[in-house]
Design a protein around this motif. Structure first.
Motif, mmCIF file in Angstrom:
data_model
loop_
_atom_site.group_PDB
_atom_site.id
_atom_site.type_symbol
_atom_site.label_atom_id
_atom_site.label_comp_id
_atom_site.label_asym_id
_atom_site.label_seq_id
_atom_site.Cartn_x
_atom_site.Cartn_y
_atom_site.Cartn_z
ATOM 1 N N MET A 23 1.027 -1.339 0.126
ATOM 2 C CA MET A 23 0.081 -0.039 0.182
ATOM 3 C C MET A 23 0.863 1.275 0.067
ATOM 4 S SD MET A 23 -3.256 1.155 2.327
ATOM 5 C CE MET A 23 -2.585 1.454 3.935
ATOM 6 N N THR A 24 0.704 2.022 -0.666
ATOM 7 C CA THR A 24 1.169 3.340 -0.993
ATOM 8 C C THR A 24 0.702 4.378 0.042
ATOM 9 O OG1 THR A 24 1.305 3.087 -3.427
ATOM 10 C CG2 THR A 24 1.774 5.270 -2.353
ATOM 11 N N ILE A 25 1.557 5.091 1.104
ATOM 12 C CA ILE A 25 1.565 5.823 1.767
ATOM 13 C C ILE A 25 1.103 7.485 1.201
ATOM 14 C CG2 ILE A 25 2.248 7.448 3.935
ATOM 15 C CD1 ILE A 25 4.041 4.777 4.580
ATOM 16 N N ILE A 26 -0.064 7.915 1.502
ATOM 17 C CA ILE A 26 -0.634 8.984 0.731
ATOM 18 C C ILE A 26 -0.243 10.310 1.738
ATOM 19 C CG2 ILE A 26 -2.801 10.359 0.056
ATOM 20 C CD1 ILE A 26 -3.722 7.625 -0.599
ATOM 21 N N CYS A 27 -0.431 10.007 3.122
ATOM 22 C CA CYS A 27 -0.271 11.261 4.031
ATOM 23 C C CYS A 27 0.256 10.683 5.096
ATOM 24 C CB CYS A 27 -1.433 11.566 4.369
ATOM 25 S SG CYS A 27 -1.603 13.175 5.333
ATOM 26 N N LEU A 28 1.353 11.269 5.718
ATOM 27 C CA LEU A 28 1.884 10.911 7.194
ATOM 28 C C LEU A 28 1.246 11.668 8.361
ATOM 29 C CD1 LEU A 28 5.723 11.037 6.154
ATOM 30 C CD2 LEU A 28 4.424 9.136 6.215
ATOM 31 N N LYS A 29 0.821 11.059 9.418
ATOM 32 C CA LYS A 29 0.370 11.747 10.405
ATOM 33 C C LYS A 29 0.960 11.687 11.698
ATOM 34 C CE LYS A 29 -4.232 11.833 12.659
ATOM 35 N NZ LYS A 29 -5.319 11.162 13.323
ATOM 36 N N GLY A 30 0.847 12.776 12.361
ATOM 37 C CA GLY A 30 1.773 12.753 13.637
ATOM 38 C C GLY A 30 3.006 13.343 13.533
ATOM 39 N N ALA A 31 3.464 14.299 14.508
ATOM 40 C CA ALA A 31 4.716 14.776 14.629
ATOM 41 C C ALA A 31 5.788 13.734 14.488
ATOM 42 C CB ALA A 31 4.959 15.729 15.938
ATOM 43 N N LYS A 32 5.692 12.694 15.217
ATOM 44 C CA LYS A 32 6.703 11.921 15.491
ATOM 45 C C LYS A 32 6.917 10.968 14.093
ATOM 46 C CE LYS A 32 8.311 7.824 18.049
ATOM 47 N NZ LYS A 32 7.922 6.646 19.143
ATOM 48 N N GLN A 33 6.015 10.625 13.336
ATOM 49 C CA GLN A 33 6.083 10.204 12.140
ATOM 50 C C GLN A 33 6.745 10.994 11.074
ATOM 51 O OE1 GLN A 33 2.629 8.709 9.978
ATOM 52 N NE2 GLN A 33 3.518 6.776 9.163
ATOM 53 N N ILE A 34 6.070 12.169 11.022
ATOM 54 C CA ILE A 34 6.661 13.350 10.030
ATOM 55 C C ILE A 34 8.173 13.511 10.157
ATOM 56 C CG2 ILE A 34 6.556 15.500 9.737
ATOM 57 C CD1 ILE A 34 3.529 15.481 10.006
ATOM 58 N N CYS A 35 8.474 13.399 11.691
ATOM 59 C CA CYS A 35 9.899 13.938 11.900
ATOM 60 C C CYS A 35 10.696 12.943 11.730
ATOM 61 C CB CYS A 35 10.017 14.825 13.357
ATOM 62 S SG CYS A 35 9.357 16.291 13.548
ATOM 63 N N GLU A 36 10.429 11.677 12.037
ATOM 64 C CA GLU A 36 11.255 10.469 11.485
ATOM 65 C C GLU A 36 11.439 10.308 10.324
ATOM 66 O OE1 GLU A 36 9.263 7.033 13.101
ATOM 67 O OE2 GLU A 36 9.861 7.397 15.325
ATOM 68 N N ALA A 37 10.816 10.773 9.156
ATOM 69 C CA ALA A 37 10.751 10.922 7.901
ATOM 70 C C ALA A 37 11.846 11.722 7.442
ATOM 71 C CB ALA A 37 9.269 10.981 7.293
ATOM 72 N N ILE A 38 12.014 12.884 8.064
ATOM 73 C CA ILE A 38 13.145 14.043 7.765
ATOM 74 C C ILE A 38 14.288 13.936 8.487
ATOM 75 C CG2 ILE A 38 11.246 15.222 6.619
ATOM 76 C CD1 ILE A 38 11.327 17.135 9.151
ATOM 77 N N GLY A 39 14.317 12.938 9.476
ATOM 78 C CA GLY A 39 15.462 12.852 10.509
ATOM 79 C C GLY A 39 15.616 14.285 11.648
#
Length: 77
Positions: free
Chosen positions: A1-17
């Motif tokens: 499944m393709t991720i369309i939208c990240l949700k939550g500060a933790k998930q977003i910030c993990e994605a950008i380091g």
């Protein structure tokens, strides 16, 4: 499944380091493309927007690094 939208500060910030504790600063001061629906709830961000933002951060910081190094070299002459 393709991720369309990240949700939550933790998930977003993990994605950008970055630390999730810094999300407000990143959004307000650094232009991180994340938002809250109707100004409340969890943070949301699109993966493609985050990729573009990280690339812009990289390019800006690399350019600044070379400018600083060039200035130091000029001072040594």
């Amino acid at each position: 499944m393709t991720i369309i939208c990240l949700k939550g500060a933790k998930q977003i910030c993990e994605a950008i380091g970055e630390s999730h504790k810094e999300i407000m600063h990143l959004v307000v001061e650094e232009g991180l493309p994340a938002w809250k629906r109707r100004g409340r709830g969890g943070w949301r961000a699109l993966p493609d927007d985050l990729r573009d933002w990280v690339r812009k951060q990289r390019d800006r910081n690399i350019a600044e690094m070379f400018e600083r190094e060039a200035e130091l070299a000029r001072r040594k002459r």
